[in-house]
Scaffold this active site. Structure first.
Site, PDB file in Angstrom:
ATOM      1  N   GLY A  89       0.770  -1.234   0.000  1.00 53.67           N
ATOM      2  CA  GLY A  89       0.000   0.000   0.000  1.00 53.67           C
ATOM      3  C   GLY A  89       0.806   1.292   0.000  1.00 53.67           C
ATOM      4  O   GLY A  89       1.712   1.488  -0.815  1.00 53.67           O
ATOM      5  N   ARG A  94       7.086  -6.946   8.028  1.00 51.81           N
ATOM      6  CA  ARG A  94       7.104  -8.301   8.616  1.00 51.81           C
ATOM      7  C   ARG A  94       7.417  -9.360   7.577  1.00 51.81           C
ATOM      8  O   ARG A  94       7.923 -10.423   7.904  1.00 51.81           O
ATOM      9  CB  ARG A  94       5.713  -8.614   9.205  1.00 51.81           C
ATOM     10  CG  ARG A  94       5.352  -7.791  10.381  1.00 51.81           C
ATOM     11  CD  ARG A  94       4.053  -8.232  10.978  1.00 51.81           C
ATOM     12  NE  ARG A  94       2.914  -7.930  10.127  1.00 51.81           N
ATOM     13  CZ  ARG A  94       1.660  -7.970  10.533  1.00 51.81           C
ATOM     14  NH1 ARG A  94       1.395  -8.318  11.777  1.00 51.81           N
ATOM     15  NH2 ARG A  94       0.662  -7.669   9.715  1.00 51.81           N
ATOM     16  N   ASP A 108       8.060  -7.022  13.550  1.00 55.57           N
ATOM     17  CA  ASP A 108       6.666  -6.682  13.830  1.00 55.57           C
ATOM     18  C   ASP A 108       6.730  -5.488  14.777  1.00 55.57           C
ATOM     19  O   ASP A 108       7.390  -5.573  15.831  1.00 55.57           O
ATOM     20  CB  ASP A 108       5.992  -7.903  14.504  1.00 55.57           C
ATOM     21  CG  ASP A 108       4.499  -7.686  14.718  1.00 55.57           C
ATOM     22  OD1 ASP A 108       4.113  -6.574  15.132  1.00 55.57           O
ATOM     23  OD2 ASP A 108       3.742  -8.638  14.507  1.00 55.57           O
ATOM     24  N   TYR A 153     -10.591   1.734  15.900  1.00 61.16           N
ATOM     25  CA  TYR A 153      -9.664   2.207  14.854  1.00 61.16           C
ATOM     26  C   TYR A 153      -9.549   3.730  14.953  1.00 61.16           C
ATOM     27  O   TYR A 153      -8.438   4.277  14.949  1.00 61.16           O
ATOM     28  CB  TYR A 153     -10.116   1.772  13.464  1.00 61.16           C
ATOM     29  CG  TYR A 153      -9.184   2.296  12.378  1.00 61.16           C
ATOM     30  CD1 TYR A 153      -7.855   1.859  12.304  1.00 61.16           C
ATOM     31  CD2 TYR A 153      -9.599   3.259  11.457  1.00 61.16           C
ATOM     32  CE1 TYR A 153      -6.982   2.356  11.346  1.00 61.16           C
ATOM     33  CE2 TYR A 153      -8.732   3.765  10.490  1.00 61.16           C
ATOM     34  CZ  TYR A 153      -7.424   3.305  10.439  1.00 61.16           C
ATOM     35  OH  TYR A 153      -6.551   3.798   9.490  1.00 61.16           O
ATOM     36  N   LEU A 204     -10.146   7.708   2.009  1.00 60.11           N
ATOM     37  CA  LEU A 204     -10.216   6.365   1.405  1.00 60.11           C
ATOM     38  C   LEU A 204      -9.089   6.134   0.385  1.00 60.11           C
ATOM     39  O   LEU A 204      -9.047   6.797  -0.649  1.00 60.11           O
ATOM     40  CB  LEU A 204     -11.563   6.201   0.692  1.00 60.11           C
ATOM     41  CG  LEU A 204     -12.798   6.136   1.601  1.00 60.11           C
ATOM     42  CD1 LEU A 204     -14.066   6.389   0.778  1.00 60.11           C
ATOM     43  CD2 LEU A 204     -12.877   4.780   2.287  1.00 60.11           C
ATOM     44  N   VAL A 205      -8.203   5.213   0.711  1.00 61.71           N
ATOM     45  CA  VAL A 205      -7.100   4.846  -0.195  1.00 61.71           C
ATOM     46  C   VAL A 205      -7.247   3.361  -0.505  1.00 61.71           C
ATOM     47  O   VAL A 205      -7.280   2.532   0.427  1.00 61.71           O
ATOM     48  CB  VAL A 205      -5.716   5.071   0.468  1.00 61.71           C
ATOM     49  CG1 VAL A 205      -4.607   4.953  -0.577  1.00 61.71           C
ATOM     50  CG2 VAL A 205      -5.643   6.399   1.204  1.00 61.71           C
TER      51      VAL A 205
HETATM   52  P1  NDP Z   1      -1.870  -1.907   3.776  1.00 61.62           P
HETATM   53  O1  NDP Z   1      -2.615  -2.991   4.476  1.00 61.62           O
HETATM   54  O2  NDP Z   1      -1.770  -1.987   2.305  1.00 61.62           O
HETATM   55  O3  NDP Z   1      -0.417  -1.741   4.383  1.00 61.62           O
HETATM   56  C1  NDP Z   1      -0.188  -1.769   5.777  1.00 61.62           C
HETATM   57  C2  NDP Z   1       1.293  -1.965   6.029  1.00 61.62           C
HETATM   58  O4  NDP Z   1       1.510  -1.947   7.458  1.00 61.62           O
HETATM   59  C3  NDP Z   1       1.787  -3.319   5.520  1.00 61.62           C
HETATM   60  O5  NDP Z   1       3.106  -3.199   5.049  1.00 61.62           O
HETATM   61  C4  NDP Z   1       1.731  -4.157   6.773  1.00 61.62           C
HETATM   62  O6  NDP Z   1       2.586  -5.274   6.765  1.00 61.62           O
HETATM   63  C5  NDP Z   1       2.203  -3.149   7.804  1.00 61.62           C
HETATM   64  N1  NDP Z   1       1.874  -3.633   9.138  1.00 61.62           N
HETATM   65  C6  NDP Z   1       0.651  -3.878   9.654  1.00 61.62           C
HETATM   66  N2  NDP Z   1       0.765  -4.364  10.898  1.00 61.62           N
HETATM   67  C7  NDP Z   1       2.097  -4.432  11.168  1.00 61.62           C
HETATM   68  C8  NDP Z   1       2.843  -4.881  12.276  1.00 61.62           C
HETATM   69  N3  NDP Z   1       2.253  -5.328  13.399  1.00 61.62           N
HETATM   70  N4  NDP Z   1       4.195  -4.819  12.214  1.00 61.62           N
HETATM   71  C9  NDP Z   1       4.805  -4.354  11.104  1.00 61.62           C
HETATM   72  N5  NDP Z   1       4.151  -3.931  10.006  1.00 61.62           N
HETATM   73  C10 NDP Z   1       2.806  -3.983  10.043  1.00 61.62           C
HETATM   74  O7  NDP Z   1      -2.620  -0.553   4.199  1.00 61.62           O
HETATM   75  P2  NDP Z   1      -2.293   0.985   3.887  1.00 61.62           P
HETATM   76  O8  NDP Z   1      -1.109   1.136   3.036  1.00 61.62           O
HETATM   77  O9  NDP Z   1      -3.549   1.595   3.462  1.00 61.62           O
HETATM   78  O10 NDP Z   1      -2.001   1.497   5.378  1.00 61.62           O
HETATM   79  C11 NDP Z   1      -0.846   2.231   5.725  1.00 61.62           C
HETATM   80  C12 NDP Z   1      -1.209   3.234   6.804  1.00 61.62           C
HETATM   81  O11 NDP Z   1      -2.140   4.161   6.275  1.00 61.62           O
HETATM   82  C13 NDP Z   1      -1.864   2.636   8.035  1.00 61.62           C
HETATM   83  O12 NDP Z   1      -1.347   3.274   9.184  1.00 61.62           O
HETATM   84  C14 NDP Z   1      -3.342   2.986   7.852  1.00 61.62           C
HETATM   85  O13 NDP Z   1      -4.003   3.064   9.079  1.00 61.62           O
HETATM   86  C15 NDP Z   1      -3.212   4.323   7.183  1.00 61.62           C
HETATM   87  N6  NDP Z   1      -4.381   4.773   6.448  1.00 61.62           N
HETATM   88  C16 NDP Z   1      -4.915   4.024   5.434  1.00 61.62           C
HETATM   89  C17 NDP Z   1      -6.019   4.481   4.755  1.00 61.62           C
HETATM   90  C18 NDP Z   1      -6.692   3.700   3.689  1.00 61.62           C
HETATM   91  O14 NDP Z   1      -7.856   4.010   3.350  1.00 61.62           O
HETATM   92  N7  NDP Z   1      -6.052   2.700   3.096  1.00 61.62           N
HETATM   93  C19 NDP Z   1      -6.597   5.797   5.064  1.00 61.62           C
HETATM   94  C20 NDP Z   1      -5.962   6.469   6.153  1.00 61.62           C
HETATM   95  C21 NDP Z   1      -4.880   5.989   6.794  1.00 61.62           C
HETATM   96  P3  NDP Z   1       1.983  -6.754   6.522  1.00 61.62           P
HETATM   97  O15 NDP Z   1       1.801  -6.841   5.033  1.00 61.62           O
HETATM   98  O16 NDP Z   1       3.023  -7.649   7.093  1.00 61.62           O
HETATM   99  O17 NDP Z   1       0.679  -6.831   7.264  1.00 61.62           O
HETATM  100  C1  8X3 Z   2      -8.653   4.646   6.807  1.00 57.29           C
HETATM  101  C2  8X3 Z   2      -9.754   5.537   6.372  1.00 57.29           C
HETATM  102  O1  8X3 Z   2     -12.216   6.040   6.618  1.00 57.29           O
HETATM  103  O2  8X3 Z   2     -11.563   3.732   6.267  1.00 57.29           O
HETATM  104  O3  8X3 Z   2      -7.913   5.228   7.826  1.00 57.29           O
HETATM  105  O4  8X3 Z   2     -11.194   4.794   8.383  1.00 57.29           O
HETATM  106  S1  8X3 Z   2     -11.233   4.996   6.943  1.00 57.29           S
END
Ligand code: NDP
Ligand code: 8X3
Length: 252
Positions: A16, A36, A60, A153, A185-186
């Site tokens: 992501g 991880r 982790d 969350y 939303l991403v």
């Molecule tokens: P993804 O699920 O695509 O990526 C999440 C990343 O975080 C992965 O690399 C995952 O690794 C890693 N991760 C999760 N848990 C752990 C852990 N315990 N230890 C180490 N690494 C971990 O989601 P996004 O790219 O969307 O999320 C990235 C950030 O953006 C997050 O903080 C999310 O809350 C935030 N965000 C996302 C939004 C969305 O709509 N997508 C909107 C707003 C904020 P692994 O593959 O091993 O799980």
């Molecule tokens: C992720 C955005 O709106 O799904 O942080 O919580 S939302």
């Protein structure tokens, strides 16, 4: 390859937003990519090492001792971290609070809040000693507005908001910038994790939305990093054009 490039450490680089940021920043920074999934880290290293120096750290973020050990064991040519991107995190479940699962709550608080702190602690020590640095915390619109079933969350991201503000006031005297980027939303793997691999539910989150993608947020990260030295974007919310708030989305 330029060994004098600044160093950026990205958590959650394996998917992501973090993966997009790794590619976006590869031309400018030496990269410490954290995650991880060791196969995915190796794949990223193979893809990016023609562009820049790459170091991978497998941990982790919930594992306090391992995180501390891996970061403090970085060799001198990697230790001087200029930019920390605290991105690792996820939502687990979307339930009314009275139906929520305690394991999901633990996962979100342990990862999104405590994990962010565990990573930040040893890097703060380095940045304070060097009197420089830039911390970018990936918050969320969920850290600005509560939405139904968002409860824990949202709480975890409200905590990121408070931590970002706390970092800013406490680190100001050490010449360290702190920025928070709050996406809406991403479309990433985020909803697949939230809905425990239920593809149908996950897809429905983005249907008719024309959502943001990881690359959009990576460009914002790069913009925030590349502002002039005297400028800090301290807090920025980034939404898809079709999204007005957590609950108001124009689906077509
Ligand atoms: P993804 O699920 O695509 O990526 C999440 C990343 O975080 C992965 O690399 C995952 O690794 C890693 N991760 C999760 N848990 C752990 C852990 N315990 N230890 C180490 N690494 C971990 O989601 P996004 O790219 O969307 O999320 C990235 C950030 O953006 C997050 O903080 C999310 O809350 C935030 N965000 C996302 C939004 C969305 O709509 N997508 C909107 C707003 C904020 P692994 O593959 O091993 O799980
Ligand atoms: C992720 C955005 O709106 O799904 O942080 O919580 S939302």
């Amino acid at each position: 390859m330029n060994k004098t490039k600044k160093i950026a450490l990205i958590t959650g680089a394996t998917s992501g937003i973090g993966e997009s940021a790794s590619f976006e920043l590869a031309n400018q920074f030496s990269l410490i990519l954290c995650g991880r999934n060791s196969d995915k880290l190796k794949e990223l290293e193979d893809s990016l090492s023609s562009k820049t120096r790459v170091k991978t750290l497998q941990f982790d973020v919930r594992n306090k001792d391992d995180v501390y050990e891996k970061i403090t064991s970085l060799s001198d040519d990697w230790k001087s971290i200029d930019v920390l991107i605290n991105n690792a995190g996820n939502a687990h479940g979307l339930d009314f609070i009275y139906e929520g699962k305690v394991d999901d709550w633990d996962m979100m608080i342990d990862t999104n809040v405590k994990g962010l702190l565990y990573v930040s602690k040893p890097i703060l020590d380095i940045m304070i000693k060097e009197n420089k640095g830039h911390i970018i915390n990936i918050g969320s619109i969920a850290g600005k507005e509560i939405y139904p079933k968002g409860n824990i969350y949202c709480a975890s991201k409200f905590a990121v908001d408070a931590i970002s503000q706390g970092m800013q006031v406490d680190l100001n005297k050490f010449n360290i910038k702190v920025s928070q980027i709050n996406p809406g939303l991403v479309e990433t793997n985020f909803s697949m994790v939230r809905f425990k691999n239920d593809e149908k539910k996950s897809k429905s989150v983005y249907s008719g939305v024309n959502p943001l993608i990881g690359d959009d947020i990576a460009k914002v990260i790069s913009y925030v990093i590349n502002c002039p030295e005297n400028v800090n974007i301290s807090d920025i919310t980034v939404l898809a054009k079709s999204q007005a708030s957590s609950t108001v989305v124009n689906r077509v």
